[in-house]
Every structure is written in C-alpha cells, then in structure tokens.
Scaffold this motif. Structure first.
Motif, PDB file in Angstrom:
ATOM      1  N   ILE A  83       0.868  -1.183   0.000  1.00  0.00           N
ATOM      2  CA  ILE A  83       0.000   0.000   0.000  1.00  0.00           C
ATOM      3  C   ILE A  83       0.901   1.228   0.000  1.00  0.00           C
ATOM      4  N   ILE A  84       0.757   2.072  -1.031  1.00  0.00           N
ATOM      5  CA  ILE A  84       1.592   3.264  -1.160  1.00  0.00           C
ATOM      6  C   ILE A  84       0.705   4.496  -1.053  1.00  0.00           C
ATOM      7  N   ASP A  85       1.045   5.362  -0.124  1.00  0.00           N
ATOM      8  CA  ASP A  85       0.343   6.633   0.049  1.00  0.00           C
ATOM      9  C   ASP A  85       0.774   7.578  -1.067  1.00  0.00           C
ATOM     10  N   SER A  86      -0.162   7.929  -1.973  1.00  0.00           N
ATOM     11  CA  SER A  86       0.154   8.857  -3.059  1.00  0.00           C
ATOM     12  C   SER A  86      -0.671  10.133  -2.936  1.00  0.00           C
ATOM     13  N   SER A  87      -0.981  10.508  -1.677  1.00  0.00           N
ATOM     14  CA  SER A  87      -1.742  11.737  -1.442  1.00  0.00           C
ATOM     15  C   SER A  87      -0.851  12.949  -1.654  1.00  0.00           C
ATOM     16  N   GLY A  88      -1.457  14.140  -1.578  1.00  0.00           N
ATOM     17  CA  GLY A  88      -0.727  15.368  -1.824  1.00  0.00           C
ATOM     18  C   GLY A  88       0.395  15.618  -0.845  1.00  0.00           C
ATOM     19  N   SER A  89       0.266  15.117   0.405  1.00  0.00           N
ATOM     20  CA  SER A  89       1.310  15.355   1.408  1.00  0.00           C
ATOM     21  C   SER A  89       2.603  14.607   1.100  1.00  0.00           C
ATOM     22  N   MET A  90       2.547  13.682   0.162  1.00  0.00           N
ATOM     23  CA  MET A  90       3.725  12.875  -0.174  1.00  0.00           C
ATOM     24  C   MET A  90       4.583  13.504  -1.261  1.00  0.00           C
ATOM     25  N   GLN A  91       4.240  14.696  -1.716  1.00  0.00           N
ATOM     26  CA  GLN A  91       5.004  15.312  -2.785  1.00  0.00           C
ATOM     27  C   GLN A  91       6.466  15.523  -2.384  1.00  0.00           C
ATOM     28  N   GLY A  92       7.350  15.388  -3.396  1.00  0.00           N
ATOM     29  CA  GLY A  92       8.766  15.622  -3.154  1.00  0.00           C
ATOM     30  C   GLY A  92       9.480  14.359  -2.690  1.00  0.00           C
ATOM     31  N   GLN A  93      10.282  14.522  -1.635  1.00  0.00           N
ATOM     32  CA  GLN A  93      11.113  13.415  -1.161  1.00  0.00           C
ATOM     33  C   GLN A  93      10.301  12.226  -0.658  1.00  0.00           C
ATOM     34  N   PRO A  94       9.170  12.397   0.080  1.00  0.00           N
ATOM     35  CA  PRO A  94       8.440  11.229   0.597  1.00  0.00           C
ATOM     36  C   PRO A  94       8.004  10.256  -0.499  1.00  0.00           C
ATOM     37  N   ILE A  95       7.433  10.763  -1.608  1.00  0.00           N
ATOM     38  CA  ILE A  95       6.965   9.840  -2.642  1.00  0.00           C
ATOM     39  C   ILE A  95       8.128   9.107  -3.304  1.00  0.00           C
ATOM     40  N   GLU A  96       9.285   9.787  -3.469  1.00  0.00           N
ATOM     41  CA  GLU A  96      10.448   9.130  -4.047  1.00  0.00           C
ATOM     42  C   GLU A  96      10.996   8.048  -3.125  1.00  0.00           C
ATOM     43  N   LEU A  97      11.022   8.331  -1.810  1.00  0.00           N
ATOM     44  CA  LEU A  97      11.459   7.304  -0.852  1.00  0.00           C
ATOM     45  C   LEU A  97      10.493   6.128  -0.852  1.00  0.00           C
ATOM     46  N   ALA A  98       9.195   6.421  -0.949  1.00  0.00           N
ATOM     47  CA  ALA A  98       8.198   5.344  -0.969  1.00  0.00           C
ATOM     48  C   ALA A  98       8.411   4.442  -2.182  1.00  0.00           C
ATOM     49  N   LYS A  99       8.718   5.048  -3.337  1.00  0.00           N
ATOM     50  CA  LYS A  99       8.970   4.247  -4.533  1.00  0.00           C
ATOM     51  C   LYS A  99      10.208   3.363  -4.347  1.00  0.00           C
ATOM     52  N   GLN A 100      11.260   3.911  -3.739  1.00  0.00           N
ATOM     53  CA  GLN A 100      12.475   3.115  -3.529  1.00  0.00           C
ATOM     54  C   GLN A 100      12.203   1.930  -2.610  1.00  0.00           C
ATOM     55  N   VAL A 101      11.441   2.167  -1.522  1.00  0.00           N
ATOM     56  CA  VAL A 101      11.115   1.068  -0.596  1.00  0.00           C
ATOM     57  C   VAL A 101      10.291  -0.001  -1.318  1.00  0.00           C
ATOM     58  N   ALA A 102       9.332   0.432  -2.148  1.00  0.00           N
ATOM     59  CA  ALA A 102       8.506  -0.534  -2.874  1.00  0.00           C
ATOM     60  C   ALA A 102       9.344  -1.352  -3.842  1.00  0.00           C
ATOM     61  N   ARG A 103      10.281  -0.700  -4.519  1.00  0.00           N
ATOM     62  CA  ARG A 103      11.152  -1.443  -5.434  1.00  0.00           C
ATOM     63  C   ARG A 103      11.995  -2.464  -4.683  1.00  0.00           C
ATOM     64  N   LEU A 104      12.548  -2.080  -3.529  1.00  0.00           N
ATOM     65  CA  LEU A 104      13.331  -3.033  -2.727  1.00  0.00           C
ATOM     66  C   LEU A 104      12.480  -4.212  -2.300  1.00  0.00           C
ATOM     67  N   ALA A 105      11.224  -3.968  -1.949  1.00  0.00           N
ATOM     68  CA  ALA A 105      10.332  -5.048  -1.532  1.00  0.00           C
ATOM     69  C   ALA A 105      10.078  -6.020  -2.672  1.00  0.00           C
ATOM     70  N   VAL A 106       9.859  -5.485  -3.887  1.00  0.00           N
ATOM     71  CA  VAL A 106       9.602  -6.351  -5.042  1.00  0.00           C
ATOM     72  C   VAL A 106      10.834  -7.204  -5.363  1.00  0.00           C
ATOM     73  N   ARG A 107      12.030  -6.605  -5.248  1.00  0.00           N
ATOM     74  CA  ARG A 107      13.249  -7.347  -5.567  1.00  0.00           C
ATOM     75  C   ARG A 107      13.547  -8.459  -4.566  1.00  0.00           C
ATOM     76  N   LYS A 108      12.965  -8.391  -3.372  1.00  0.00           N
ATOM     77  CA  LYS A 108      13.172  -9.454  -2.378  1.00  0.00           C
ATOM     78  C   LYS A 108      12.328 -10.690  -2.686  1.00  0.00           C
ATOM     79  N   LEU A 109      11.339 -10.547  -3.569  1.00  0.00           N
ATOM     80  CA  LEU A 109      10.440 -11.655  -3.858  1.00  0.00           C
ATOM     81  C   LEU A 109      11.029 -12.580  -4.917  1.00  0.00           C
ATOM     82  N   LYS A 110      10.476 -13.767  -5.019  1.00  0.00           N
ATOM     83  CA  LYS A 110      10.911 -14.770  -5.974  1.00  0.00           C
ATOM     84  C   LYS A 110       9.790 -15.061  -6.964  1.00  0.00           C
TER      85      LYS A 110
END
Length: 818
Positions: free
Chosen positions: A390-417
């Motif tokens: 679940i990724i928060d893409s509301s207006g408060s996430m603009q800037g650095q928060p949304i970019e960090l959220a994308k990086q965390v999501a990518r790391l999570a996907v890469r851990k899967l098989k």
C-alpha cells in the motif's frame, strides 16, 4: 612510395647539433657545418631508413586439376576455362601447372609443367616457387577440391610469407568410386568391446549392393550393409567389435560389391592402459568385488578405512568412497581429496543409511562437494509469500516522501521470488490497484508501475487497507503480508480493530514511515504492533532498510527406505530389470543432475554435478550389499558401474597422446598435467616383437614432442610410458597420403580455409569473374642505411682534410712564415 624508420628513437641525437654549433671556434663556419652534417648522417644511419614501394607487376600461375577424381568431360571444360582466363594475361607473366596427364599444347603457348602426382598441396607449393621475387603473385586453381594429403598448414604459411593470393575455381568431380575413407573410434580399454565407425563414400545408386566385412587376425568375421547415408554420398555403419585382452588389434575392412572386393583398408586399434581407481571401504573384499565388476578396463586399489597416512590422490583418476565417516577420513585427507577433485579427479560417493546421515560426513568439508544434502537432521525451505504493498500517493507525499516510498517498494519487489505473488494499492482520496495481485515474473513491469505513481489528492487509508486484505484473503501461500508505506499524514480512524482482525486471519501488516515526520512514528509503530508486523523508518535515501517477509521452514532432509523399488534411467527412461532393495532419500542440490531415479517418486538414486574441474557422483545405496543384491547377477550392472566411473575419470585427463603421419615420419605429441614428469617414447612395427626407443623432448611446461622416422606403408604401434600410466597409439599404413576419394570431403573445407587465409576467393567455373586476376601488391624495400654511412665517412674525411689543409694551418700560425 613511402619511407619508414626502423629505429626512430635515435632521432634524439639531433639535439647535439646546437651544442656543436655553440662551441665553434672563431668565425669559421665551414668546420661546424661539416661536423653537424656528420652527426646528421650518423643519426640517419642509426635510424635505418627504408624506402617501400609497391610493385604493380603480377605473375599468374594457373593450376588445372586433371586427377582421377575429375572426369574427362569436366577436365576439358577446366582447360577451356583456364585458356579463357589466360587470354586476359600476358604470356610472359603466366605459368600453367597440370596435375595428371596432359598435353602442353592444350594451353596457348604458356609455359606448362605437368606434375604426375595428384597432390594439391605439392601443386600449390610448385606454383608458389614459380612466382618471381619482385612481382605480385596470383595462383588460380581449377579443381574439384579432392586432395591426396592434408598438408595444408605449411602451404598457407608459405602463401602468407610471400603475400601470394590463392583463388579456387571449383569444378565438378567425377562420380564417387565406392571407397573406405576413415575409421574413427572412441577410446577403449582391454576387456571392453570397442565401437568402430567406418565411413564409406559411395553413390546412392551403388549403396544398395555394397557391404562391409571386417576380418580379425584370428579369422573372426563381421559383415554389415551400409545402411542409410549420414551425409551426401557418405555412409557410416557402426560395428561392435568383440572384447579383447590385447592392447593392439588389427582388422581388415573389405568393401564388397556383388561378392567383389572394391576397396581394402587395414585398421589398427589401440586400447589404453587400465584406469587407476582408488576405493576406500571398511571391507577389504570390496576392492576385489569392484574389480571383478568393472573388469580389466580398471585397475582398482583398495585402501581400508580409517585413512591415517597422507595419500597422493593425483595418481588416481577416480576415487570411490563406500560408507565413509568422519572418523574414517580425517579433515586433512578430505582437504587433499578436495584439491584433487578440483584438479580433475572424479569421486563416487556410495553407501547405505550411515553414508547419508549425521553419522557420516554430514558436517565435514567433503559434504559440500556432494550433489545431494547428506545432513538428515533438517534443511531449510523457503515457502512462498503473497505481498500487498500500500503506497500513500496523497498530496502530502510530494517531493522526497513519494520518491522514498517508490524506492522502498522497489526493494520489496526485488526481495520476492518468481513463485511469490505481489500487488500494489495506492490511495489518494480513493483506493485502486496500481498492480493487481499476480505472480512475480516480470519485475521490470512492476517497477515501471511503481515509477508512474504521483502524489495527489487526500489520504484515506482505511479503504486501502480493506482492499489489500480482500486481495490477500484468497491467496494460498503460507505467508501473507501487507506493507504500508506512508508519511503518517492520514485520517484518524479506529485502525486497531481492523488490523487485529486482519492479523487473526494470518495476514501480517508492516509499516514504513518515509520522510522527516517524527510525530508520526508512534502512530505507525502502533499500526505495525496491531498487525503483528514490523515498523521501519526511512528518513532519507541513506537510511534504507532491509525488508524480510519470509521465515525458513525446517523439513527432514533424508530418510532410509527398505523394500523393492524400481529404478529408471533418467536419460533413456528405461527401467532396470531388477529392483533396488534399499536406499536413502536425500534432497538434490541446485544444478545437480539426476541420472537414476526411483520410479513413481522424485527421489534420486544416482546424482552428479561438476565440482571444480572434476565430477562428483552420489549413489544412494551400497554398490554391493543388501541394496544391490538383486543386481549381482545382472550383466548390465558392471557395465553401468564402469560407465559411471569412466565418466568420472574422463575429466581427469592426466595426459594425452596424439600421433600423426607427415610424409616419412610420425609426429608425436604428449601433453601431461603433472610436473617433473619424464615420459619415455617407444615404437615398433606391428610385425616386430621388440620396442625401439625414440627421443622425446620438453617443448613447454607439460608438453613433449618427438619424431619417428618410418616408412608410410608400415603399420606402427607407439607407446609413451610414465611412472603412473602407459599411453598407446596405432597408425595404419598410408595414413597421410591416400587416393583422392579416400580422404574425407572435409579436406575441401581445409582448402577453403587456405584460400580465405591468403585473401583469395572461391567460385564455380561457370560463374567465374575476371576480378580474380587481381592480387596482393608486392612490396619492394630499399635500405638507405649504407648510403647514410658512406656519406658520414665522406664528411668525416672532408672534415679531417679541411682542418689539415696547409693554407688553413699557415693562417692559424703566421709566425712560422719565413
């Protein structure tokens, strides 16, 4: 025309010119000029200048093949083509060489040489010798490509050295006469039945009436038809010869057409010395039993357990360990065996329950080299998981928060098989699936979907968690997980009851706080606590966390089974005639290959894999005992066991002996891996009883060569002996010089390689173009160093005469004038 210098570094000597000019005496300028010119000439001579010029004069040599492989009609057409070719060339710049019988008047007053031999290599070398030095050379060959020898290497070297081009205009050959070509056979050992493949060249219309007959020295006869063609006009019948205890055996191959022998070939086979095998066992009789099963192709040495003294494993090509234990094999000897395996020695690990349990070598260094896991206490298995992000893409996430959220999501996907499942839910006032739940197969597509997320709208988290829960509820994976990524700027809701309900359904919720929001840490930690998950805080890109969604299960690794179990060969899928009575199940390691399997199960009975340079095989039962007692009377068992150990020893490749005829001598090459080896070379004719010594010299580390002078028509037996083994080779008579059709058609490909290597072209006679008249330019060189030295000598003498000229001396010493 161009000029080049062989040693341009001597140009630095010209720095002496200013020094000579600076230290001149008086106003006299002639002397320093002479000295500067002298230094200049000496420098020029040391640089060795060379003038290069290209000669446009081209000398053509035409070779016309009129050998027996070319029909008379094709030969006349080749003569016409050659005359047409020569009409474009000045007679003084052309020569003609004819292979076979010909009339010199066939060619238009061009110097013609007739060579009675049919050797293409000799014809090309003769043509090369007729190209005058100082001219470019082009050799044009009209031939069908059939050769009587394979001595193309020196031909190509000579063409490249003279920069002469060889063009091949291919003519049609006469119909192939039924001929025995070559007789390749794989390596075999005394007591084994060698497999002999005989290649026969014949027209398809003749093949039905042809047959091959092999006759041994003892009068034993084997006869077979040619069968189906393997290539155009090439037939390759296969013969299974009877086993023999002799090292050398001679057979006569007769090609028969309607009871008439149309071709004869003498075939000499050389069996190799037995393969040295070391067997480690607790029962001394096991070595004798293994030797009787394998036969004389192997030389089995038994070493009873425990091993306490250092052992040299390099003298064995395969090692068999039966029911080994850690007490029987000290760690030092295990490490020595591992080093030998990494260098090519093969290992066969066998035994019953003890060998594949913690009582054996489960926790020893050697266990890592086995293709199966022999620790029966437990092993780790990673079950599949389903993850909803679940990724928060509301207006408060603009800037650095949304970019960090994308990086965390990518790391999570890469851990899967690939067997896992994943889905992505975004919320920004509403909720939607950016990626529906699906197997993790294309991570690039998932990461692109994550990259498209943008911060917009409100932050209603509650519906998004519900949506993720419903998406995971139908999943059957053992671990189901929700990963919530937000900046904690979400609406106030009673999340505790919802998250505790989801956790009670075996779905965990973890939270990730992104951005600099210290006030939201407590709220996110509470959400993770209620969801029985973990809380992570990512303030910036330097504080990324390691995500882990799975736990390893513990499962049994091996088990001993008794009964009657059908064994199936994995390669042929054929079942064994008799069952195995007991075996130990052991999980296969990744990349290992199952060779024998237990029918109706996934259990391997025989498994192999590569370990370093060597090969390691595990047999999950004893080779002779209760488990294989039903195989004791099976004739195929010894052959199968010999095949297994033979494949292990094949990778050892301790040494290789190759022999090849070259005109009136035999070239011997012996390559060995061992250091400080001193091989001995011996040979004899097949009708002799005593061996002759021949010199063999070290040419490079591990490489020895030797030469044996012997007539072509002699059948020769060769052996190279070392302290560990003896290697054998046999050569049939006339092996490097034969009638044209007796050489394989692949030698036409060798001719093509020479043509390409010399910069020439290959074309058919009817499509020949006059572009083949051109050739490589001949480069003339003219050295200027002698002239520079002569000029330096003249300048030196001039400088001496000038200094000692009488009028100059009187002007320097006027007081001497009377």
């Amino acid at each position: 025309m161009s000029i080049s210098f062989l040693h341009p570094a001597y140009l630095a000597l010209l720095t002496l010119l200013p020094v000579i000019w600076y230290f001149r005496r008086g106003k006299d300028r002639v002397l320093p000029v002479l000295r500067c010119l002298l230094v200049l000439c000496i420098t020029l001579a040391l640089m060795e200048p060379v003038i290069q010029s290209h000669s446009n004069a081209i000398h053509h040599v035409v070779i016309v093949d009129r050998s027996p492989s070319v029909s008379e009609t094709n030969a006349r057409e080749a003569v016409e083509q050659a005359n047409q070719f020569l009409s474009h060339v000045e007679a003084d710049d052309a020569d003609v060489i004819v292979l076979g019988n010909s009339d010199a008047s066939e060619f238009n007053n061009v110097p013609t040489a007739v060579i009675p031999t049919t050797s293409l290599t000799q014809a090309v070398m003769t043509a090369l010798a007729s190209v005058p030095y100082g001219k470019s050379g082009v050799i044009t060959l009209f031939s069908d490509g059939y050769a009587t020898d394979d001595h193309w290497e020196p031909v190509l070297a000579a063409l490249e050295a003279r920069n002469v081009t060889l063009n091949w205009i291919e003519t049609d050959s006469a119909p192939a006469q039924p001929t025995i070509q070559t007789t390749p056979y794989p390596a075999f050992y005394p007591g084994q039945s060698p497999t002999l493949t005989i290649n026969v060249l014949a027209e398809s219309r003749d093949a039905s009436t042809l047959s091959l007959r092999l006759t041994s020295q003892t009068g034993e006869t084997i006869e077979a038809s040619l069968g189906e063609a393997t290539e155009d006009n090439l037939y390759s019948p296969v013969f299974e010869l009877p086993a023999s205890e002799e090292v050398f055996s001679t057979w006569q191959a007769d090609l028969i057409d309607n009871n008439q022998i149309v071709d004869i070939r003498t075939i000499v086979l050389a069996a190799q010395s037995p393969i040295p095998v070391l067997m480690g066992t607790s029962n001394e009789s096991d070595g004798e039993h293994l030797q009787s099963l394998l036969g004389k192709a192997f030389n089995v040495s038994a070493a009873p357990f425990p091993w306490t003294e250092p052992m040299d494993f390099s003298q064995y090509e395969a090692v068999v360990l039966n029911d080994a234990s850690e007490s029987a094999l000290p760690v030092q000897l295990q490490n020595a065996l591992i080093d030998a395996i990494n260098s090519g020695t093969g290992l066969l690990y066998t035994g019953s329950e003890q060998a594949f349990s913690t009582n054996g070598l489960a926790r020893s260094p050697l266990a890592d080299l086995l293709p199966v896991n022999i620790d029966n206490t437990e092993t780790k298995r990673e079950p599949g998981i389903s993850l909803a992000i679940i990724i928060d893409s509301s207006g408060s996430m603009q800037g650095q928060p949304i970019e960090l959220a994308k990086q965390v999501a990518r790391l999570a996907v890469r851990k899967l098989k690939p067997q896992d499942q994943v889905g992505i839910v975004e919320f920004y006032g509403t909720r939607q699936w950016a990626v529906p739940m699906q197997p993790v197969q294309d991570t690039e597509t998932l990461e692109r979907a994550i990259g498209r997320l943008q911060a917009q709208g409100g932050s209603e988290l509650f519906p998004a968690i519900e949506e993720a829960y419903f998406g995971l509820k139908s999943s059957h994976n053992k671990y189901r997980h929700i990963l919530l990524i937000t900046d904690a700027a979400v609406e106030e809701q009673n999340y505790q009851k919802l998250l505790q309900y989801i956790a009670s359904d075996q779905i965990n919720i973890s939270t990730v706080l992104v951005g600099d929001n210290a006030t939201g840490e407590e709220r996110m930690a509470d959400l993770a606590n209620w969801g029985r998950g973990r809380f992570y805080a990512v303030y910036n890109e330097f504080s990324m966390v390691e995500l882990n969604f799975r736990r390893a299960d513990k499962i049994p690794a091996s088990a001993y089974k008794e009964g009657d179990f059908t064994v199936r060969d994995a390669a042929s899928a054929a079942p064994f005639p008799s069952p195995v009575r007991d075996y130990t199940t052991a999980p296969l390691k990744p990349t290992a290959i199952t060779e024998w399997t237990i029918d109706n199960s996934q259990d391997p009975l025989l498994a192999s894999w590569q370990a370093g340079v060597g090969k390691v095989t595990a047999l999950m039962t004893e080779p002779f005992g209760k488990g294989t007692e039903s195989w004791a009377g099976m004739p195929e068992y010894g052959q199968k066991l010999g095949g297994i150990i033979g494949s292990l020893a094949a990778l050892a490749n301790r040494a290789t002996l190759t022999t090849q005829r070259s005109f009136g001598q035999i070239n011997v090459q012996f390559s060995a891996q061992a250091d400080n080896i001193q091989p001995e070379l011996q040979w004899k004719r097949s009708d002799e009883t005593s061996w002759h010594d021949a010199p063999i010299r070290l040419r490079a580390p591990g490489l020895f060569t030797g030469k044996i002078n012997v007539a072509r028509d002699a059948t020769v037996e060769v052996k190279v002996s070392t302290t560990l083994r003896t290697y054998y080779s046999a050569l049939s008579p006339l092996s490097d010089l034969r009638p044209e059709f007796q050489f394989e058609t692949q030698y036409a490909q060798r001719l093509q390689q020479v043509v390409t290597g010399s910069g020439g072209t290959r074309s058919l006679a009817e499509t020949r173009q006059d572009a083949s008249i051109t050739g490589n330019a001949f480069i003339k060189t003219f050295a200027l160093m002698p002239f520079a030295l002569a000029m330096a000598l003249v300048l030196y003498l001039s400088e001496i005469i000038y200094r000692r000229w009488p009028s100059r001396r009187n002007s320097r010493f006027p007081g001497n004038v009377v």
